[in-house]
Design an enzyme around this catalytic site. Structure first.
Site, mmCIF file in Angstrom:
data_model
loop_
_atom_site.group_PDB
_atom_site.id
_atom_site.type_symbol
_atom_site.label_atom_id
_atom_site.label_comp_id
_atom_site.label_asym_id
_atom_site.label_seq_id
_atom_site.Cartn_x
_atom_site.Cartn_y
_atom_site.Cartn_z
ATOM 1 N N MET A 1 0.828 -1.187 0.000
ATOM 2 C CA MET A 1 0.000 0.000 0.000
ATOM 3 C C MET A 1 0.876 1.257 0.000
ATOM 4 O O MET A 1 0.802 2.074 -0.900
ATOM 5 C CB MET A 1 -0.928 -0.030 1.224
ATOM 6 C CG MET A 1 -1.783 1.185 1.368
ATOM 7 S SD MET A 1 -2.886 1.041 2.799
ATOM 8 C CE MET A 1 -3.325 2.727 2.976
ATOM 9 N N ASP A 2 1.715 1.383 1.043
ATOM 10 C CA ASP A 2 2.554 2.580 1.160
ATOM 11 C C ASP A 2 3.601 2.597 0.050
ATOM 12 O O ASP A 2 4.274 1.615 -0.201
ATOM 13 C CB ASP A 2 3.247 2.616 2.533
ATOM 14 C CG ASP A 2 2.246 2.749 3.661
ATOM 15 O OD1 ASP A 2 1.515 3.740 3.685
ATOM 16 O OD2 ASP A 2 2.187 1.834 4.508
ATOM 17 N N GLU A 3 3.710 3.710 -0.601
ATOM 18 C CA GLU A 3 4.642 3.963 -1.696
ATOM 19 C C GLU A 3 4.326 3.167 -2.951
ATOM 20 O O GLU A 3 5.144 3.106 -3.853
ATOM 21 C CB GLU A 3 6.096 3.691 -1.290
ATOM 22 C CG GLU A 3 6.714 4.790 -0.493
ATOM 23 C CD GLU A 3 6.411 6.155 -1.051
ATOM 24 O OE1 GLU A 3 6.870 6.508 -2.139
ATOM 25 O OE2 GLU A 3 5.676 6.892 -0.405
ATOM 26 N N LYS A 94 -5.764 3.330 7.647
ATOM 27 C CA LYS A 94 -5.435 2.757 6.344
ATOM 28 C C LYS A 94 -6.648 2.054 5.735
ATOM 29 O O LYS A 94 -6.901 2.169 4.535
ATOM 30 C CB LYS A 94 -4.266 1.772 6.456
ATOM 31 C CG LYS A 94 -2.921 2.453 6.589
ATOM 32 C CD LYS A 94 -1.807 1.433 6.577
ATOM 33 C CE LYS A 94 -0.458 2.123 6.531
ATOM 34 N NZ LYS A 94 0.636 1.188 6.278
#
Length: 182
Positions: A1-3, A94
């Site tokens: 998810m992140d980046e 999130k």
């Protein structure tokens, strides 16, 4: 998810500018994690903000990710994973972020974990190659300033090239799915 679909890196840089006036050149960040360039006290303050969890509630969406994942989800089983256990308070923000920006992802296909090797999938698109070490499928690097020197894996630089990269890695699977590579 992140980046990969959420611009956490950019949000960290914005947080640092807002609170500490800190700015770095692209060269200073090339191939390095952001925590590698911070003074200890500033790094601790950023980690504290991230541990609060609210930091993750309003991350910018990485350009093109929504359209690309929607197209992929039409023809393939799609899971979104996050090694969120580093910041356990991020799970709620999130999840809500994903529901707001990626409503086509089945909530049962959202996986929060620590070690992504538990994911049984054909491929994992991630910004951090450490997640590929024990992953059973094909790792695909999603470009971010900190991973520019990572080699040995296919790479997606922008979401508008994702289908082309996936069709190179999995030509037979996508040929039967009806997905047209650009």
């Amino acid at each position: 998810m992140d980046e990969v679909i959420a611009d956490t890196y950019g949000a960290m840089l914005d947080w640092l500018v807002d609170r500490h006036g800190a700015r770095w050149s692209a060269e200073a960040l090339h191939g390095r994690q952001i925590f590698d360039v911070l003074e200890l006290e500033v790094a601790d303050a950023l980690r504290t903000a991230m541990h609060d969890g609210a930091f993750f509630a309003d991350l910018p969406v990485i350009e093109g990710s929504q359209a690309a994942l929607a197209a992929i989800a039409e023809h393939c089983e799609l899971f979104v994973t996050s090694a969120a256990m580093e910041f356990p308070n991020s799970l709620g923000p999130k999840f809500l972020w994903l529901r707001r920006h990626f409503p086509f992802v089945d909530p049962l296909n959202i996986v929060f974990c620590g070690d992504k090797s538990i994911i049984a999938a054909d491929c994992l698109i991630d910004d951090n190659a450490r997640h590929f070490a024990r992953f059973g499928g094909q790792g695909i690097v999603f470009s971010s300033p900190h991973n520019v020197d990572v080699t040995g894996y296919p790479r997606i630089r922008r979401w508008d090239e994702a289908l082309a990269v996936l069709s190179e890695v999995f030509p037979a699977a996508l040929a039967h799915s009806g997905v047209d590579a650009p």
